[in-house]
Design a protein around this motif. Structure first.
Motif, mmCIF file in Angstrom:
data_model
loop_
_atom_site.group_PDB
_atom_site.id
_atom_site.type_symbol
_atom_site.label_atom_id
_atom_site.label_comp_id
_atom_site.label_asym_id
_atom_site.label_seq_id
_atom_site.Cartn_x
_atom_site.Cartn_y
_atom_site.Cartn_z
ATOM 1 N N PRO A 1 0.691 -1.664 -0.023
ATOM 2 C CA PRO A 1 -0.190 0.262 0.255
ATOM 3 C C PRO A 1 1.135 1.576 -0.059
ATOM 4 C CG PRO A 1 -0.214 -0.639 2.217
ATOM 5 C CD PRO A 1 0.769 -2.050 1.127
ATOM 6 N N GLU A 2 0.582 2.367 -1.146
ATOM 7 C CA GLU A 2 1.460 3.956 -0.952
ATOM 8 C C GLU A 2 0.440 4.234 0.593
ATOM 9 O OE1 GLU A 2 2.572 4.895 -2.770
ATOM 10 O OE2 GLU A 2 2.726 3.256 -3.971
ATOM 11 N N PHE A 3 1.925 5.109 0.993
ATOM 12 C CA PHE A 3 1.941 5.265 3.202
ATOM 13 C C PHE A 3 1.490 7.064 2.380
ATOM 14 C CE2 PHE A 3 2.830 6.722 6.743
ATOM 15 C CZ PHE A 3 3.044 5.644 7.857
ATOM 16 N N THR A 4 -0.034 6.310 2.198
ATOM 17 C CA THR A 4 -0.976 8.066 1.940
ATOM 18 C C THR A 4 -1.698 7.825 2.708
ATOM 19 O OG1 THR A 4 -1.714 7.405 -0.546
ATOM 20 C CG2 THR A 4 0.509 8.840 0.171
ATOM 21 N N GLY A 5 -3.256 9.176 2.779
ATOM 22 C CA GLY A 5 -4.135 8.534 3.094
ATOM 23 C C GLY A 5 -4.684 8.087 3.721
ATOM 24 N N ALA A 6 -5.618 7.286 4.094
ATOM 25 C CA ALA A 6 -6.031 6.852 5.507
ATOM 26 C C ALA A 6 -4.871 5.718 6.176
ATOM 27 C CB ALA A 6 -7.463 5.829 5.277
ATOM 28 N N LEU B 1 -1.862 6.437 6.445
ATOM 29 C CA LEU B 1 -0.533 7.405 7.261
ATOM 30 C C LEU B 1 -1.347 8.068 8.062
ATOM 31 C CD1 LEU B 1 1.421 9.395 6.990
ATOM 32 C CD2 LEU B 1 0.855 11.354 5.608
ATOM 33 N N GLU B 2 -3.145 8.420 8.534
ATOM 34 C CA GLU B 2 -3.642 8.969 9.447
ATOM 35 C C GLU B 2 -4.039 8.095 10.002
ATOM 36 O OE1 GLU B 2 -4.633 11.881 9.962
ATOM 37 O OE2 GLU B 2 -3.962 11.766 8.008
ATOM 38 N N ALA B 3 -3.802 6.988 9.958
ATOM 39 C CA ALA B 3 -4.233 5.338 11.240
ATOM 40 C C ALA B 3 -2.641 5.710 12.335
ATOM 41 C CB ALA B 3 -3.509 4.455 10.033
ATOM 42 N N LYS B 4 -1.406 6.309 11.021
ATOM 43 C CA LYS B 4 -0.108 5.223 12.313
ATOM 44 C C LYS B 4 -0.157 7.190 13.510
ATOM 45 C CE LYS B 4 4.594 6.754 11.946
ATOM 46 N NZ LYS B 4 5.506 6.348 11.258
ATOM 47 N N TYR B 5 -0.954 8.589 12.432
ATOM 48 C CA TYR B 5 -0.953 9.715 13.765
ATOM 49 C C TYR B 5 -2.072 9.365 14.307
ATOM 50 C CZ TYR B 5 2.176 11.520 11.128
ATOM 51 O OH TYR B 5 3.732 11.874 10.720
ATOM 52 N N ALA B 6 -3.406 8.538 14.589
ATOM 53 C CA ALA B 6 -4.595 7.618 14.994
ATOM 54 C C ALA B 6 -3.250 7.202 16.107
ATOM 55 C CB ALA B 6 -5.187 7.388 14.897
ATOM 56 N N ARG B 7 -3.216 6.102 15.866
ATOM 57 C CA ARG B 7 -1.997 5.374 16.908
ATOM 58 C C ARG B 7 -1.148 6.487 17.901
ATOM 59 N NH1 ARG B 7 -2.616 -0.363 15.494
ATOM 60 N NH2 ARG B 7 -1.225 -1.074 17.735
ATOM 61 N N ILE B 8 -0.487 7.384 17.087
ATOM 62 C CA ILE B 8 1.199 7.792 18.142
ATOM 63 C C ILE B 8 -0.368 8.497 18.860
ATOM 64 C CG2 ILE B 8 1.689 9.952 17.418
ATOM 65 C CD1 ILE B 8 2.974 8.444 15.491
ATOM 66 N N ASN B 9 -1.290 9.480 18.818
ATOM 67 C CA ASN B 9 -2.509 10.283 19.736
ATOM 68 C C ASN B 9 -3.543 9.232 19.947
ATOM 69 O OD1 ASN B 9 -0.806 12.641 18.827
ATOM 70 N ND2 ASN B 9 -2.123 12.701 16.828
ATOM 71 N N GLY B 10 -3.003 8.166 20.053
ATOM 72 C CA GLY B 10 -4.358 7.645 21.461
ATOM 73 C C GLY B 10 -5.755 7.852 20.576
ATOM 74 N N ARG B 11 -5.866 8.009 19.693
ATOM 75 C CA ARG B 11 -7.399 8.354 18.739
ATOM 76 C C ARG B 11 -7.616 7.341 18.467
ATOM 77 N NH1 ARG B 11 -8.586 9.318 13.730
ATOM 78 N NH2 ARG B 11 -7.180 10.293 13.426
ATOM 79 N N ALA B 12 -9.131 6.296 18.578
ATOM 80 C CA ALA B 12 -10.047 5.522 17.316
ATOM 81 C C ALA B 12 -9.583 5.795 15.861
ATOM 82 C CB ALA B 12 -11.070 5.189 18.175
ATOM 83 N N PHE B 13 -9.638 4.340 15.257
ATOM 84 C CA PHE B 13 -9.421 4.968 13.865
ATOM 85 C C PHE B 13 -11.153 4.771 13.914
ATOM 86 C CE2 PHE B 13 -5.830 1.208 13.639
ATOM 87 C CZ PHE B 13 -5.213 1.912 13.823
ATOM 88 N N THR B 14 -10.882 5.503 12.431
ATOM 89 C CA THR B 14 -12.091 5.065 11.627
ATOM 90 C C THR B 14 -11.932 4.187 10.686
ATOM 91 O OG1 THR B 14 -10.954 6.576 9.260
ATOM 92 C CG2 THR B 14 -11.660 8.128 11.267
ATOM 93 N N ASP B 15 -13.269 4.028 9.858
ATOM 94 C CA ASP B 15 -13.575 2.803 9.277
ATOM 95 C C ASP B 15 -12.346 2.868 8.185
ATOM 96 O OD1 ASP B 15 -15.441 1.556 11.139
ATOM 97 O OD2 ASP B 15 -17.202 2.154 9.663
ATOM 98 N N ALA B 16 -11.968 3.586 7.598
ATOM 99 C CA ALA B 16 -11.271 3.631 6.384
ATOM 100 C C ALA B 16 -10.151 3.528 6.644
ATOM 101 C CB ALA B 16 -11.125 5.433 5.761
ATOM 102 N N GLU B 17 -9.788 3.980 7.723
ATOM 103 C CA GLU B 17 -8.330 3.849 8.862
ATOM 104 C C GLU B 17 -7.194 2.179 9.486
ATOM 105 O OE1 GLU B 17 -7.601 8.633 10.317
ATOM 106 O OE2 GLU B 17 -8.281 6.915 11.973
#
Length: 208
Positions: free
Chosen positions: A48-53, A55-71
């Motif tokens: 997968p390209e490291f873009t979009g969902a 990339l956002e999933a990585k920062y969600a993990r770093i910031n302790g935020r729950a994933f969206t469905d796409a992430e």
């Protein structure tokens, strides 16, 4: 069944790194016929390209935020690739050196699997901690120049230290390198470099 994962990182099936891997794996199969050899061709398998969902999933993990469905869906792809690595008792990486470093497909693979909570974690008191167990890992590194004996004409091998550090960061410290070089230039030095590397690879395969 124990598994060896082979990351094939050259786009050329007749490359020197691919030829070295064939020598090693042929001997390994003879020595350990009960092992499963899982080949991941980074130029043919989907990364997968490291873009979009993703990339956002990585920062969600770093910031302790729950994933969206796409992430969640995109992170699951990265997780499957990392698990494929984590389940291997032995690893072989065969790669050329490109512009003193590694091919961008191999760098992409590392960018996908080096994820917080997946292959490493951060502890405020201890810093970054790996999450994978150590396992014997062999890197077959082919280069146009001779970086093994110092006849590199002032050029710097940046592939070896990067690979060693990236693997160590996720927990893999038992890493051995077999260089193949020079792979270009006068015929005789190329032949000797190839023969020496293949001899060493065949010897290592029996006890890897």
């Amino acid at each position: 069944m124990p598994k060896l994962l082979h990351l094939a990182c050259s786009p050329r099936p007749d490359s020197e790194s691919a030829a070295g891997a064939r020598v090693f794996l042929d001997r390994f199969r003879q020595a350990r016929p009960e092992w499963d050899i899982d080949v991941m061709d980074l130029w043919r398998d989907s990364l997968p390209e490291f873009t979009g969902a993703l990339l956002e999933a990585k920062y969600a993990r770093i910031n302790g935020r729950a994933f969206t469905d796409a992430e969640r869906d995109r992170f699951a792809v990265a997780e499957r690739i990392a698990v494929r690595f984590a389940l291997a008792e032995r690893v072989v990486i065969s790669t050329p050196m490109w512009n003193f470093g590694i091919p961008y497909k191999l760098k992409q693979w590392f960018d996908i699997v080096i994820q917080p909570g997946l292959t490493f974690r951060f502890d405020p008191s201890q810093g970054y901690l790996p999450l994978l167990k150590d396992r014997p890992t062999l890197v077959i590194l082919a280069s146009g120049g001779d970086f093994a004996t110092g006849m590199n004409r002032g050029r710097t091998d940046m592939a070896t230290p990067y690979l060693r550090e990236a693997l160590r960061f996720i927990g893999v410290k038992d890493v051995r390198f077999v260089p193949i070089g020079p792979t270009t230039g006068p015929v005789e030095p190329v032949r000797l470099a190839r023969e020496n590397a293949h001899r060493r690879l065949a010897e290592m395969a029996g006890r890897f």
